[in-house]
Design an enzyme around this catalytic site. Structure first.
Site, PDB file in Angstrom:
ATOM      1  CG  ASP A   1      -1.734   1.263   0.944  1.00  0.00           C
ATOM      2  OD1 ASP A   1      -2.711   1.530   0.388  1.00  0.00           O
ATOM      3  OD2 ASP A   1      -1.634   1.829   2.541  1.00  0.00           O
TER       4      ASP A   1
ATOM      5  CD  GLU B   1      -2.189   2.552  -3.501  1.00  0.00           C
ATOM      6  OE1 GLU B   1      -3.181   2.814  -3.458  1.00  0.00           O
ATOM      7  OE2 GLU B   1      -1.638   2.432  -2.435  1.00  0.00           O
TER       8      GLU B   1
END
Ligand code: MG
Length: 588
Positions: free
Chosen positions: A233, A275
């Protein structure tokens, strides 16, 4: 990169005469060696355990429920599932605010249930990845509680502090409009703490070697339990060195080398899917020549694909492919249409951004953070099944491993009455029974989130059970298409070149791998077209249609008159190397 990757070589005779051009490309994606990696031929399915299937009637999806639904995923043809955060959390940001990295949220089950999931998924040939959310913790994490309560705490240095009020506290927010600042004063600590995300998500201090050691321990822990890897993330923020009053923080990519080392020593075939929605020229830093992150989401391709769908023209996709850097041989892109967040259009120019908003999210309630659209794909495309199938066929033919979001295989909609991104995080619609078959909870109010009911996208109309009985359903289409995709390894590992079709709405991609060559045609418009790719027939003989949206007239050897229907797609095999696949399979 750019031009070099998607060079334009006009076909002989092109110019005044009408005809197609060949954009003989360098590879978009990989070099020539093309090593086998499982994640380059995978289909990844992202789901939130708490909205997928409840097994104990408490209204919250859980690991037992997910295990019960693994057969749906196996039948769909996914080879890897990525779970959104499963850890203990106050759930103020849908689990992205974690209080214990070494446990499972008690509402979802236990570590025992998790290991059972790994085992049961493995029985069906499905790997499991989990979210690695280490940019920050919850403000209720014992580390942060200790850090706040005592300046001498060993955890004080695990977070980022400023004694004085930082001058840049209203800059760099991830959720503009919903987040006021990136620094918040803690009365208890007597200091300001840094938070890229909401104020209840204090950033971990990655400059502290103890924090990095702890993250490596977290990686090792879950690998030991059998995960195939992690979705990292907020990667750009993880590697950021935050200093108060420093508006342009430096990034330390070497930390990613350390995480990769830890990963590959513990499990050689494990993967980190990161990401990183950053400028194209920065992306290669994340791959680090193959020794940092093996896999990144292609955000540029995602944004330009939405522009292409809005215009019904292939131009923006070609631009994205030209901007996409060539990745190292052992690495891979991940493609997606919709994910668990808003469609982020932040890298499009203003007028392009407005075009996509006008086409797919015209009402303010559909928009989010000034940059995106909080809708599912099916309502964005007016629930037009032909257009939806075309959009996914397009995604699957682009360079990279496809990631699909739960519910998209049946064309679920959104609930715009729910706040922010929760609009697209509603429970999976399994049947037309009460609560969509998601839960046997007694009261609606017990459900993790309301089930979408009534109207075009209600569970009464859109659900797995009905579509399973109907071969013409979107679910039936996904099952057939994903099986076909697995028969065409060229899509996962092959190089990608663009062939000009002479039609602005028809994309033609040549995907070439040792196993063969596949020509993928996609018509973004609702008008039929006929294209002439006769110049390809000299290099390739015996074209064979592998897959298409409709029954087309038989292909001639000449490829000079290829029909493609409205929102049509055709996958045509131009070359097949017999025996090569068996040989390469042995290398796994
Ligand atoms: Mg439950």
């Amino acid at each position: 990169m750019g031009e070099r990757d998607l060079a334009v070589v006009p076909r002989p005779g092109h110019g005044a005469r009408r005809g197609a051009r060949v954009f003989a490309a360098g590879s978009v994606g990989m070099g020539s060696a093309m090593p086998e990696r499982w994640f380059r031929q995978a289909v990844i399915y992202c789901l939130d355990v708490d909205t997928f299937q409840d097994s104990n009637g408490d209204g919250i999806g859980d690991l037992g429920g997910l295990i019960d639904r693994l057969d749906h995923l196996a039948r769909l043809g996914v080879t890897c599932i990525w779970l959104n955060p499963i850890h203990p959390s106050p759930d103020r940001d849908d689990g992205y605010d974690i209080t214990d990295f070494y446990a499972v949220h008690p509402q979802l089950g236990s570590l025992g249930d998790f290991v059972e999931l790994i085992h049961q998924a493995g029985n069906r040939g499905i790997r499991v990845m989990i979210d690695l959310v280490v940019n920050h913790t919850s403000d209720e994490h014992p580390w942060f509680r200790s850090a706040c309560s005592d300046p001498g705490s060993p955890y004080r240095g695990w977070y980022v502090w400023s004694k004085d009020e930082p001058s840049d506290l209203h800059q760099g927010m991830v959720f503009p409009g919903y987040q006021d600042s990136t620094w918040t004063f803690s009365e208890e600590a007597g200091a300001w703490y840094y938070h890229r995300f909401y104020d209840f998500q204090p950033d971990l201090n990655m400059s502290n070697p103890r924090v990095r050691q702890e993250i490596e321990k977290i990686i090792g822990f879950w690998l030991q339990l059998g995960v195939a890897g992690f979705r990292l993330d907020a990667a750009p923020f993880v590697i950021e060195i935050t200093i108060p009053d420093e508006p342009n923080p430096r990034q330390d990519f070497s930390w990613l080398d350390d995480f990769h080392d830890q990963l590959s020593w513990r499990r050689g075939d494990a993967v980190i899917l990161a990401e990183a929605n950053v400028e194209p020229e920065q992306l290669l830093e994340y791959f680090g020549g193959g020794h940092r992150l093996p896999m990144l989401f292609n955000f540029i391709l995602n944004q330009r694909t939405f522009l292409a769908l809005a215009r019904r023209e292939v131009g923006p996709i070609l631009q994205a492919l030209a901007e996409t850097p060539t990745v190292p041989d052992t690495c891979q892109w991940a493609t997606f249409l919709r994910n668990h967040d808003e469609v982020d259009l932040g890298r499009l120019a203003g007028h392009e951004h407005d075009e996509v908003f006008a086409a797919f999210g015209p009402e303010p309630k559909m928009q989010l953070y000034g940059r995106g659209i909080r809708r599912r794909l099916a309502p964005m495309l007016d629930n037009d099944i032909k257009r939806l199938e075309m959009a996914y066929a397009l995604q699957f033919s682009l360079p990279g491993t496809p990631v699909i979001r739960y519910g998209d295989e049946i064309g679920m909609g959104e609930n715009l009455r729910l706040p922010e991104r929760n609009a697209i995080r509603t429970p999976m619609q399994w049947s037309n029974e009460r609560h969509a078959g998601f839960s046997t909870a007694r009261r609606k109010s017990d459900l993790r989130r309301p089930v979408i009911s009534g109207g075009t996208f209600g569970y009464e109309t859109v659900n797995v059970e009905d579509q399973q009985r109907d071969p013409s359903s979107l679910l039936g289409w996904f099952q057939r298409t994903l099986l076909t995709l697995r028969e065409c390894p060229e899509f996962g590992v092959g190089t990608c070149s663009y062939v000009d079709t002479g039609q602005r709405s028809v994309l033609a991609l040549l995907r070439e791998a040792p196993s063969g060559t596949v020509l993928a045609l996609t018509n973004l418009a609702d008008d039929a077209a006929t294209i002439d790719l006769g110049h390809l027939s000299a290099e390739h003989g015996d074209p064979v249609e592998v897959y298409a949206d409709a029954a087309y007239p038989a292909l001639g050897d000449e490829l000079d008159r290829i029909e493609i229907g409205p929102y049509g797609y055709r996958w045509i095999r131009l070359r097949r190397t017999i025996g090569d696949r068996a040989g390469s399979a042995n290398q796994r």
